[in-house]
Design a protein around this motif. Structure first.
Motif, short mmCIF file in Angstrom:
data_model
loop_
_atom_site.label_atom_id
_atom_site.label_comp_id
_atom_site.label_asym_id
_atom_site.label_seq_id
_atom_site.Cartn_x
_atom_site.Cartn_y
_atom_site.Cartn_z
N GLY A 150 0.78 -1.22 0.00
CA GLY A 150 0.00 0.00 0.00
C GLY A 150 0.82 1.27 0.00
O GLY A 150 0.30 2.35 -0.33
N ARG A 213 -13.54 -8.28 -8.47
CA ARG A 213 -13.64 -6.84 -8.26
C ARG A 213 -14.82 -6.29 -9.08
O ARG A 213 -14.90 -6.53 -10.28
CB ARG A 213 -12.36 -6.14 -8.69
N ASP A 215 -16.54 -2.92 -10.30
CA ASP A 215 -16.36 -1.48 -10.49
C ASP A 215 -17.67 -0.86 -10.97
O ASP A 215 -18.09 -1.08 -12.12
CB ASP A 215 -15.27 -1.20 -11.52
N LYS A 260 -14.23 -5.28 1.25
CA LYS A 260 -13.32 -4.16 0.96
C LYS A 260 -13.99 -3.27 -0.07
O LYS A 260 -14.59 -3.74 -1.04
CB LYS A 260 -11.99 -4.68 0.43
N THR A 262 -13.59 0.84 -2.06
CA THR A 262 -13.00 2.16 -2.24
C THR A 262 -14.02 3.03 -2.98
O THR A 262 -14.79 2.54 -3.81
CB THR A 262 -11.69 2.13 -3.04
N GLU A 264 -14.65 6.94 -4.92
CA GLU A 264 -14.11 8.18 -5.48
C GLU A 264 -15.27 9.11 -5.81
O GLU A 264 -16.29 8.65 -6.32
CB GLU A 264 -13.30 7.89 -6.75
N ASN A 266 -14.90 10.22 -2.76
CA ASN A 266 -14.87 9.93 -1.33
C ASN A 266 -15.08 11.17 -0.47
O ASN A 266 -14.41 11.39 0.54
CB ASN A 266 -13.54 9.25 -0.94
N ARG A 276 -15.86 0.86 -5.93
CA ARG A 276 -15.16 -0.39 -6.26
C ARG A 276 -15.23 -1.30 -5.05
O ARG A 276 -14.76 -0.95 -3.96
CB ARG A 276 -13.71 -0.10 -6.64
#
Length: 409
Positions: A150, A213, A215, A260, A262, A264, A266, A276
């Motif tokens: 990371g 994943r 998206d 998990k 993420t 944007e 955010n 995602r």
């Protein structure tokens, strides 16, 4: 040194004061302390200590070059804020089993090895079982060199900083050819043994599992001024997909988890442009897994279309079902009390598992098997993970019996 004293010595390494969980990530200071502990345990018992080309640690009684070696062990690294037992129980039990065999004055006729596989959890670089994958040829040097944590630190850079040569990593078929059987002891990641009242179990297979994943791409906009009817909000599609995952898994008797995410850009006052999410799904067989993931993707696409959102689904990893060596599994069952000529007083159920392990990675190259120790909470990858000391000792005795049965014939 007793199981209790070894366990107490290892327990503080890499433990966080706030969470009580562990952060023993590959090629970090905590990992180095764990490795030093392993080396000290090996040398204090007069074992031959070595580190292979992939950073895995080995301790040998007898000469592995003689072949048909019996090997046990596990790993010492952890997930973020993980529990104390996942991995370390198998390594500590391996040394304790050797102590038990020596107390019995057992004479092993085959080489015996204890191993600590590196970077099993994949917490730092995002790929599980790096050490065993490299050894078995399931991960190339080039692929490993592209792994990044990371903070943008590559695996080669991390290995160099820890004093290891990243250019030496790669398949190690010669080493694996010396091993006749690998038996990994592990705390159970579930409550099957607690529900059955058994202290120790034998693994039948590892469920097929993978990571996908999702998206969801919408349109960023102001949270306070954009009418609901005008929004292309990917968070809505993602939320409905999470609920669909639970529904599909329940119908199939499988598991599916979005753990998990993420977002944007955010921002609290911004409609997301991208959400995602990563799906982890596991099932007893391939057909079941295909039905679950297929159902989740179908629901996700329907939700995305309804909200004007674009969707891409990428399979990032996949492991097919792993059937442990049937002959070795049956031999473990015979050794641990199934043989009427041997009354150990131990009933050993055979059960599957949804978790991946180094034993599963190696199963394509050498005969492997697993023993499970009861976990009364059923919790894993958490500080609440637990196994009672008398159950741990029962696991040590079972492992000692297995090593004796396999290495004395």
């Amino acid at each position: 040194m007793s199981f209790h004293s070894m366990w107490a010595e290892l327990l503080p390494v890499g433990r966080g004061s706030a969470s009580g969980g562990y952060r023993r990530f590959a090629w970090t200071g905590a990992d180095a302390e764990c490795r030093a502990w392993f080396q000290a345990q090996a040398e204090s018992r007069g074992l031959r200590y070595e580190v292979d080309r992939n950073g895995n640690q080995w301790a040998w009684l007898g000469d592995p070059a003689d072949g048909d070696a019996v090997v046990t062990g596990s790993h010492l690294d952890s997930v973020p804020d993980g529990g104390a037992f996942d991995g370390p129980l198998g390594v500590v039990s391996a040394f304790a089993a050797l102590d038990e065999l020596r107390a019995r004055d057992t004479r092993l006729r085959k080489p015996f090895g204890i191993v600590n596989f590196g970077d099993e959890e994949g917490a730092r670089f995002g790929l599980a079982c790096v050490g065993s994958r490299l050894t078995a040829g399931q991960l190339t040097r080039e692929q490993a060199h592209r792994l990044t944590d990371g903070d943008g630190i590559t695996l080669p850079r991390a290995m160099e900083a820890a004093g290891y040569d990243p250019d030496a990593i790669g398949p190690d078929p010669h080493r694996l050819a010396r091993i006749g059987a690998f038996v990994e002891l592990h705390v159970e990641q579930g409550r099957a043994l607690d529900l059955s009242g058994d202290r120790v179990g034998i693994a039948s297979a590892i469920w097929p599992h993978g990571r996908w994943r999702f998206d969801f791409r919408g349109e960023a906009n102001h949270a306070g001024t954009t009418r609901l009817a005008d929004r292309r909000d990917p968070m809505l599609s993602y939320a409905e997909t999470v609920l669909a995952a639970r529904r599909e898994a329940r119908l199939a008797g499988a598991v599916a988890t979005f753990g998990k995410i993420t977002v944007e850009p955010n921002g609290v006052n911004a409609i997301p442009s991208l959400v995602r999410g990563w799906l982890d799904s596991r099932a007893e067989d391939q057909d079941g897994l295909d039905r679950v993931v297929g159902g989740i993707e179908k629901a996700a696409r329907e939700c995305a279309e309804a909200h004007g959102v674009d969707l891409d689904v990428v399979r990032e990893s996949f492991t097919p079902v792993v059937e442990f060596d049937h002959a070795l599994r049956d031999e473990l069952a015979r050794i641990l009390g199934k043989d009427p000529d041997r009354d150990s007083g131990l009933k050993v159920p055979v059960l599957g598992t949804g978790a991946g392990h180094d034993a599963g990675i190696l199963s394509g190259s050498i005969p492997t098997a697993m023993l499970f120790v009861r976990n009364p909470t059923g919790v894993s990858h958490s500080p609440a993970e637990f196994a009672a000391e008398d159950d741990c000792v029962a696991g040590v005795l079972a492992l000692a019996d297995v090593v004796e049965g396999l290495a004395c014939t």
